[in-house]
Design an enzyme around this catalytic site. Sequence first.
Site, mmCIF file in Angstrom:
data_model
loop_
_atom_site.group_PDB
_atom_site.id
_atom_site.type_symbol
_atom_site.label_atom_id
_atom_site.label_comp_id
_atom_site.label_asym_id
_atom_site.label_seq_id
_atom_site.Cartn_x
_atom_site.Cartn_y
_atom_site.Cartn_z
ATOM 1 N N ASP A 63 46.011 44.815 53.197
ATOM 2 C CA ASP A 63 45.087 43.431 53.899
ATOM 3 C C ASP A 63 45.818 42.196 53.645
ATOM 4 O OD1 ASP A 63 42.435 43.405 56.831
ATOM 5 O OD2 ASP A 63 43.128 41.393 55.585
ATOM 6 N N ILE A 64 46.192 41.477 54.080
ATOM 7 C CA ILE A 64 46.340 40.150 54.442
ATOM 8 C C ILE A 64 45.668 39.145 54.182
ATOM 9 C CG2 ILE A 64 48.087 38.011 55.262
ATOM 10 C CD1 ILE A 64 50.381 39.885 56.820
ATOM 11 N N ASN A 122 46.794 31.590 60.523
ATOM 12 C CA ASN A 122 47.400 31.140 61.280
ATOM 13 C C ASN A 122 47.110 29.729 62.155
ATOM 14 O OD1 ASN A 122 48.724 33.544 62.752
ATOM 15 N ND2 ASN A 122 47.087 34.696 63.078
ATOM 16 N N ASP A 176 53.303 35.475 62.577
ATOM 17 C CA ASP A 176 54.028 36.390 62.965
ATOM 18 C C ASP A 176 55.222 36.854 62.086
ATOM 19 O OD1 ASP A 176 52.802 36.731 65.477
ATOM 20 O OD2 ASP A 176 53.905 36.150 66.664
ATOM 21 N N GLU A 182 47.074 42.656 60.840
ATOM 22 C CA GLU A 182 47.727 42.780 59.708
ATOM 23 C C GLU A 182 47.169 42.807 58.351
ATOM 24 O OE1 GLU A 182 44.374 41.961 59.233
ATOM 25 O OE2 GLU A 182 44.157 40.318 58.027
#
Length: 300
Positions: A178-179, A186, A195, A221
Amino acid sequence: MSILVVEDNRETRRKIVADLKQNGFKDAVFEAVDGLDGFQKASQNAPDVILCDIEMPRMDGLKFLTAIRSRTETEHIPVLLLTSNTSRDIRLKGLTTGAHDFIHIPYDPQELVARAKLHLNAKRREEELRKRNKELELLSHKDALTGAFNRRYLCHILNVELGRAARTDGMVSVLMLDIDHFKEINDRFGHQAGDLALKKVTAEATACLRDYDLFFRYGGEEFVVMLPDTSKREALKVAHRLCQKVRAIAFSHISPDLKITVSIGVAAYPDNDVCSVEELLAHADQALYQAKQSGRDQVA
Ligand code: GH3
Ligand code: MG
Ligand code: MG
Ligand code: MG
Ligand code: MG
Protein backbone atom coordinates in the site's frame (compact mmCIF):
# COMPACT_ATOMS: atom_id res chain seq x y z
CA MET A 1 -3.68 -18.55 -47.73
CA SER A 2 -2.97 -22.04 -48.98
CA ILE A 3 -4.89 -25.08 -50.14
CA LEU A 4 -3.83 -28.68 -49.82
CA VAL A 5 -5.23 -31.21 -52.28
CA VAL A 6 -5.04 -34.78 -50.99
CA GLU A 7 -5.93 -37.22 -53.77
CA ASP A 8 -4.33 -40.49 -54.84
CA ASN A 9 -5.76 -40.38 -58.36
CA ARG A 10 -3.08 -38.50 -60.23
CA GLU A 11 -5.33 -37.29 -63.00
CA THR A 12 -8.04 -35.92 -60.70
CA ARG A 13 -5.42 -34.35 -58.45
CA ARG A 14 -3.64 -32.59 -61.31
CA LYS A 15 -6.91 -31.29 -62.68
CA ILE A 16 -8.05 -29.90 -59.34
CA VAL A 17 -4.68 -28.27 -58.76
CA ALA A 18 -4.76 -26.71 -62.22
CA ASP A 19 -8.30 -25.40 -61.75
CA LEU A 20 -7.41 -23.85 -58.40
CA LYS A 21 -4.24 -22.28 -59.80
CA GLN A 22 -6.20 -20.71 -62.63
CA ASN A 23 -8.77 -19.27 -60.27
CA GLY A 24 -6.96 -17.17 -57.74
CA PHE A 25 -4.78 -19.71 -55.91
CA LYS A 26 -1.72 -19.40 -58.10
CA ASP A 27 1.13 -20.06 -55.70
CA ALA A 28 -0.97 -21.40 -52.90
CA VAL A 29 -1.78 -24.98 -53.88
CA PHE A 30 0.03 -28.00 -52.46
CA GLU A 31 -0.60 -31.63 -53.31
CA ALA A 32 -0.37 -34.89 -51.43
CA VAL A 33 -0.62 -38.33 -53.00
CA ASP A 34 -2.44 -40.11 -50.16
CA GLY A 35 -3.76 -39.62 -46.62
CA LEU A 36 -0.46 -40.15 -44.85
CA ASP A 37 1.39 -37.81 -47.19
CA GLY A 38 -1.45 -35.33 -46.70
CA PHE A 39 -1.31 -35.61 -42.92
CA GLN A 40 2.43 -34.98 -42.91
CA LYS A 41 2.10 -31.97 -45.22
CA ALA A 42 -0.85 -30.56 -43.29
CA SER A 43 1.06 -30.91 -40.01
CA GLN A 44 4.08 -29.10 -41.47
CA ASN A 45 2.29 -26.26 -43.26
CA ALA A 46 -1.15 -25.93 -41.64
CA PRO A 47 -2.98 -25.05 -44.90
CA ASP A 48 -6.10 -22.88 -44.77
CA VAL A 49 -8.33 -25.35 -46.59
CA ILE A 50 -7.95 -29.03 -47.43
CA LEU A 51 -9.64 -30.88 -50.30
CA CYS A 52 -9.42 -34.58 -49.59
CA ASP A 53 -10.35 -37.78 -51.36
CA ILE A 54 -12.03 -40.54 -49.33
CA GLU A 55 -10.67 -43.74 -50.79
CA MET A 56 -6.90 -43.68 -50.65
CA PRO A 57 -4.14 -46.15 -49.83
CA ARG A 58 -2.13 -45.98 -46.56
CA MET A 59 -4.59 -43.63 -44.83
CA ASP A 60 -8.11 -43.05 -46.13
CA GLY A 61 -9.98 -39.75 -46.02
CA LEU A 62 -11.89 -40.51 -42.81
CA LYS A 63 -8.75 -41.55 -40.92
CA PHE A 64 -7.05 -38.46 -42.31
CA LEU A 65 -9.91 -36.33 -40.97
CA THR A 66 -9.70 -37.92 -37.54
CA ALA A 67 -5.95 -37.31 -37.44
CA ILE A 68 -6.33 -33.68 -38.53
CA ARG A 69 -9.00 -32.99 -35.93
CA SER A 70 -6.94 -34.50 -33.13
CA ARG A 71 -4.08 -32.00 -33.38
CA THR A 72 -4.39 -28.42 -32.11
CA GLU A 73 -2.36 -27.04 -35.04
CA THR A 74 -4.76 -28.47 -37.61
CA GLU A 75 -8.06 -29.00 -35.81
CA HIS A 76 -9.74 -25.88 -37.22
CA ILE A 77 -8.79 -26.36 -40.87
CA PRO A 78 -11.86 -26.81 -43.08
CA VAL A 79 -11.76 -30.16 -44.88
CA LEU A 80 -13.86 -30.67 -48.03
CA LEU A 81 -14.25 -34.32 -48.97
CA LEU A 82 -14.13 -35.33 -52.61
CA THR A 83 -16.81 -37.94 -53.31
CA SER A 84 -17.61 -39.87 -56.44
CA ASN A 85 -20.06 -42.66 -55.80
CA THR A 86 -19.69 -42.55 -52.07
CA SER A 87 -22.41 -44.21 -49.99
CA ARG A 88 -24.72 -42.27 -47.70
CA ASP A 89 -23.11 -44.08 -44.78
CA ILE A 90 -19.65 -42.79 -45.64
CA ARG A 91 -20.96 -39.28 -46.24
CA LEU A 92 -22.60 -39.29 -42.80
CA LYS A 93 -19.38 -40.58 -41.26
CA GLY A 94 -17.52 -37.78 -43.02
CA LEU A 95 -19.82 -35.15 -41.57
CA THR A 96 -19.68 -36.54 -38.04
CA THR A 97 -15.90 -36.87 -38.24
CA GLY A 98 -15.64 -33.15 -38.96
CA ALA A 99 -15.82 -32.62 -42.73
CA HIS A 100 -17.07 -29.13 -43.60
CA ASP A 101 -18.39 -29.91 -47.06
CA PHE A 102 -18.42 -32.32 -50.00
CA ILE A 103 -17.43 -31.87 -53.61
CA HIS A 104 -18.90 -34.32 -56.04
CA ILE A 105 -16.53 -35.86 -58.60
CA PRO A 106 -16.73 -35.16 -61.53
CA TYR A 107 -16.86 -31.60 -60.33
CA ASP A 108 -17.75 -28.24 -61.76
CA PRO A 109 -14.53 -26.16 -61.57
CA GLN A 110 -16.35 -22.92 -60.73
CA GLU A 111 -18.31 -24.58 -57.96
CA LEU A 112 -15.16 -26.17 -56.54
CA VAL A 113 -13.38 -22.82 -56.44
CA ALA A 114 -16.46 -21.11 -54.96
CA ARG A 115 -16.70 -23.69 -52.17
CA ALA A 116 -12.98 -23.46 -51.41
CA LYS A 117 -13.26 -19.65 -51.15
CA LEU A 118 -16.38 -19.88 -49.00
CA HIS A 119 -14.59 -22.03 -46.43
CA LEU A 120 -11.41 -19.96 -46.61
CA ASN A 121 -13.37 -16.85 -45.73
CA ALA A 122 -15.24 -18.58 -42.95
CA LYS A 123 -11.95 -19.79 -41.51
CA ARG A 124 -10.47 -16.30 -41.71
CA ARG A 125 -13.44 -14.88 -39.81
CA GLU A 126 -13.16 -17.60 -37.20
CA GLU A 127 -9.45 -16.93 -36.74
CA GLU A 128 -10.09 -13.23 -36.34
CA LEU A 129 -12.72 -13.97 -33.69
CA ARG A 130 -10.43 -16.36 -31.84
CA LYS A 131 -7.69 -13.72 -31.85
CA ARG A 132 -10.05 -11.03 -30.59
CA ASN A 133 -11.39 -13.35 -27.91
CA LYS A 134 -7.86 -13.95 -26.69
CA GLU A 135 -7.14 -10.22 -26.65
CA LEU A 136 -10.38 -9.56 -24.78
CA GLU A 137 -9.64 -12.28 -22.29
CA LEU A 138 -6.23 -10.77 -21.62
CA LEU A 139 -7.77 -7.30 -21.32
CA SER A 140 -10.33 -8.60 -18.84
CA HIS A 141 -7.42 -9.62 -16.59
CA LYS A 142 -5.83 -6.18 -16.62
CA ASP A 143 -6.22 -2.89 -14.87
CA ALA A 144 -6.71 -0.05 -17.36
CA LEU A 145 -4.55 2.60 -15.68
CA THR A 146 -1.45 0.65 -14.74
CA GLY A 147 -1.57 -2.41 -17.00
CA ALA A 148 -1.10 -4.57 -13.88
CA PHE A 149 -3.32 -7.61 -13.53
CA ASN A 150 -6.59 -6.81 -11.77
CA ARG A 151 -8.27 -8.06 -8.65
CA ARG A 152 -10.63 -10.38 -10.52
CA TYR A 153 -7.70 -12.20 -12.07
CA LEU A 154 -5.92 -12.30 -8.72
CA CYS A 155 -8.85 -14.14 -7.13
CA HIS A 156 -8.91 -16.62 -9.99
CA ILE A 157 -5.21 -17.32 -10.33
CA LEU A 158 -4.39 -17.30 -6.62
CA ASN A 159 -7.10 -19.89 -6.14
CA VAL A 160 -5.48 -22.04 -8.84
CA GLU A 161 -2.03 -21.56 -7.32
CA LEU A 162 -3.18 -22.31 -3.78
CA GLY A 163 -4.86 -25.47 -5.03
CA ARG A 164 -1.66 -26.55 -6.72
CA ALA A 165 0.41 -25.82 -3.63
CA ALA A 166 -2.01 -27.85 -1.48
CA ARG A 167 -1.93 -30.83 -3.90
CA THR A 168 1.82 -30.89 -4.35
CA ASP A 169 2.95 -29.92 -0.84
CA GLY A 170 4.17 -26.71 -2.42
CA MET A 171 4.22 -23.11 -1.26
CA VAL A 172 2.89 -19.79 -2.39
CA SER A 173 3.47 -16.36 -0.88
CA VAL A 174 1.68 -13.06 -1.29
CA LEU A 175 2.73 -9.50 -0.62
CA MET A 176 0.21 -6.76 -0.03
CA LEU A 177 1.58 -3.31 -0.83
CA ASP A 178 0.00 0.00 0.00
CA ILE A 179 1.47 3.35 -0.98
CA ASP A 180 2.08 5.49 2.09
CA HIS A 181 0.20 8.77 2.52
CA PHE A 182 -0.99 8.60 -1.05
CA LYS A 183 -3.81 10.99 -0.35
CA GLU A 184 -1.24 13.66 0.50
CA ILE A 185 0.60 12.97 -2.75
CA ASN A 186 -2.59 13.59 -4.69
CA ASP A 187 -3.31 16.69 -2.65
CA ARG A 188 0.18 18.17 -3.00
CA PHE A 189 1.13 17.21 -6.54
CA GLY A 190 -2.20 16.61 -8.23
CA HIS A 191 -4.18 13.57 -9.22
CA GLN A 192 -2.20 13.14 -12.44
CA ALA A 193 1.04 12.89 -10.50
CA GLY A 194 -0.72 10.32 -8.33
CA ASP A 195 -1.69 8.33 -11.41
CA LEU A 196 1.87 8.46 -12.66
CA ALA A 197 3.11 7.20 -9.30
CA LEU A 198 0.76 4.22 -9.58
CA LYS A 199 2.13 3.44 -13.06
CA LYS A 200 5.74 3.84 -11.95
CA VAL A 201 5.28 1.54 -8.97
CA THR A 202 3.77 -1.05 -11.30
CA ALA A 203 6.60 -0.74 -13.83
CA GLU A 204 9.37 -0.87 -11.22
CA ALA A 205 7.86 -3.77 -9.33
CA THR A 206 7.12 -5.80 -12.46
CA ALA A 207 10.67 -5.25 -13.68
CA CYS A 208 12.27 -6.62 -10.54
CA LEU A 209 10.09 -9.72 -10.16
CA ARG A 210 10.66 -13.15 -11.69
CA ASP A 211 8.74 -14.08 -14.84
CA TYR A 212 6.33 -16.32 -12.98
CA ASP A 213 5.57 -13.83 -10.20
CA LEU A 214 2.46 -11.77 -10.89
CA PHE A 215 1.72 -8.18 -9.95
CA PHE A 216 -1.87 -7.06 -9.37
CA ARG A 217 -3.60 -3.79 -8.66
CA TYR A 218 -5.83 -4.79 -5.77
CA GLY A 219 -7.64 -1.46 -5.42
CA GLY A 220 -6.83 2.29 -5.44
CA GLU A 221 -3.18 2.45 -4.27
CA GLU A 222 -2.97 -1.13 -3.09
CA PHE A 223 -1.17 -3.88 -4.92
CA VAL A 224 -0.65 -7.59 -4.45
CA VAL A 225 2.27 -9.71 -5.60
CA MET A 226 1.79 -13.46 -5.98
CA LEU A 227 4.99 -15.47 -5.61
CA PRO A 228 4.54 -19.13 -6.58
CA ASP A 229 6.91 -21.70 -5.07
CA THR A 230 8.20 -19.13 -2.63
CA SER A 231 8.65 -19.49 1.13
CA LYS A 232 7.82 -16.70 3.53
CA ARG A 233 11.55 -16.18 4.12
CA GLU A 234 12.14 -15.61 0.41
CA ALA A 235 8.99 -13.50 0.12
CA LEU A 236 10.23 -11.22 2.90
CA LYS A 237 13.43 -10.65 0.93
CA VAL A 238 11.45 -9.78 -2.18
CA ALA A 239 9.32 -7.40 -0.12
CA HIS A 240 12.37 -5.57 1.23
CA ARG A 241 13.75 -5.27 -2.29
CA LEU A 242 10.45 -3.82 -3.53
CA CYS A 243 10.39 -1.30 -0.68
CA GLN A 244 13.85 -0.13 -1.69
CA LYS A 245 12.99 0.04 -5.39
CA VAL A 246 9.94 2.20 -4.77
CA ARG A 247 11.87 4.50 -2.44
CA ALA A 248 14.42 5.04 -5.22
CA ILE A 249 11.90 6.08 -7.89
CA ALA A 250 12.60 9.66 -9.00
CA PHE A 251 9.93 12.01 -10.29
CA SER A 252 12.34 14.84 -11.10
CA HIS A 253 10.21 16.15 -13.98
CA ILE A 254 7.32 16.66 -11.55
CA SER A 255 9.13 17.70 -8.40
CA PRO A 256 12.29 16.62 -6.56
CA ASP A 257 10.12 16.62 -3.44
CA LEU A 258 7.84 13.92 -4.82
CA LYS A 259 8.95 10.72 -3.15
CA ILE A 260 6.90 7.65 -2.52
CA THR A 261 7.22 4.76 -0.14
CA VAL A 262 5.20 1.61 0.38
CA SER A 263 4.31 -0.55 3.35
CA ILE A 264 4.17 -4.28 2.68
CA GLY A 265 2.48 -7.15 4.47
CA VAL A 266 3.66 -10.69 3.76
CA ALA A 267 1.74 -13.94 4.13
CA ALA A 268 2.52 -17.45 2.94
CA TYR A 269 0.95 -20.84 2.47
CA PRO A 270 1.46 -23.19 4.30
CA ASP A 271 3.14 -20.93 6.88
CA ASN A 272 0.02 -19.07 7.88
CA ASP A 273 -2.08 -22.20 8.10
CA VAL A 274 -4.63 -20.88 5.63
CA CYS A 275 -7.10 -22.82 3.48
CA SER A 276 -8.46 -20.15 1.18
CA VAL A 277 -7.50 -17.16 -0.93
CA GLU A 278 -9.54 -14.94 1.39
CA GLU A 279 -7.65 -16.15 4.47
CA LEU A 280 -4.27 -15.75 2.80
CA LEU A 281 -5.09 -12.19 1.70
CA ALA A 282 -6.52 -11.40 5.14
CA HIS A 283 -3.21 -12.43 6.72
CA ALA A 284 -1.27 -10.27 4.29
CA ASP A 285 -3.63 -7.40 5.07
CA GLN A 286 -3.10 -7.81 8.82
CA ALA A 287 0.67 -7.77 8.26
CA LEU A 288 0.26 -4.64 6.12
CA TYR A 289 -1.65 -2.99 8.94
CA GLN A 290 1.24 -3.78 11.29
CA ALA A 291 3.73 -2.26 8.85
CA LYS A 292 1.62 0.90 8.74
CA GLN A 293 1.30 0.97 12.56
CA SER A 294 5.06 0.58 12.99
CA GLY A 295 5.74 3.71 10.95
CA ARG A 296 5.25 2.85 7.22
CA ASP A 297 7.96 2.38 4.54
CA GLN A 298 8.61 -1.10 5.87
CA VAL A 299 7.78 -4.79 5.67
CA ALA A 300 5.87 -6.89 8.19
P1 GH3 B 1 -1.88 5.27 4.25
O1 GH3 B 1 -0.42 5.52 4.38
O2 GH3 B 1 -2.54 4.98 5.56
O3 GH3 B 1 -2.16 4.18 3.27
O4 GH3 B 1 -2.53 6.62 3.72
P2 GH3 B 1 -3.12 6.90 2.31
O5 GH3 B 1 -3.32 8.36 2.16
O6 GH3 B 1 -2.28 6.27 1.28
O7 GH3 B 1 -4.48 6.12 2.36
P3 GH3 B 1 -5.94 6.56 2.08
O8 GH3 B 1 -6.72 5.26 2.02
O9 GH3 B 1 -6.40 7.57 3.06
O10 GH3 B 1 -5.92 7.24 0.67
C1 GH3 B 1 -5.74 6.55 -0.51
C2 GH3 B 1 -5.82 7.52 -1.63
O11 GH3 B 1 -5.59 6.90 -2.90
C3 GH3 B 1 -7.16 8.17 -1.73
C4 GH3 B 1 -7.53 8.07 -3.18
O12 GH3 B 1 -7.98 9.27 -3.72
C5 GH3 B 1 -6.25 7.68 -3.85
N1 GH3 B 1 -6.45 6.92 -5.08
C6 GH3 B 1 -7.11 5.76 -5.22
N2 GH3 B 1 -7.10 5.38 -6.52
C7 GH3 B 1 -6.44 6.33 -7.21
C8 GH3 B 1 -6.12 6.52 -8.58
O13 GH3 B 1 -6.44 5.70 -9.46
N3 GH3 B 1 -5.40 7.61 -8.93
C9 GH3 B 1 -5.01 8.52 -7.98
N4 GH3 B 1 -4.30 9.56 -8.38
N5 GH3 B 1 -5.31 8.38 -6.69
C10 GH3 B 1 -6.02 7.31 -6.29
MG1 MG C 1 -8.98 -42.38 -54.22
MG1 MG D 1 -4.95 1.94 0.91
MG1 MG E 1 -5.45 3.62 3.87
MG1 MG F 1 -2.05 4.14 1.24
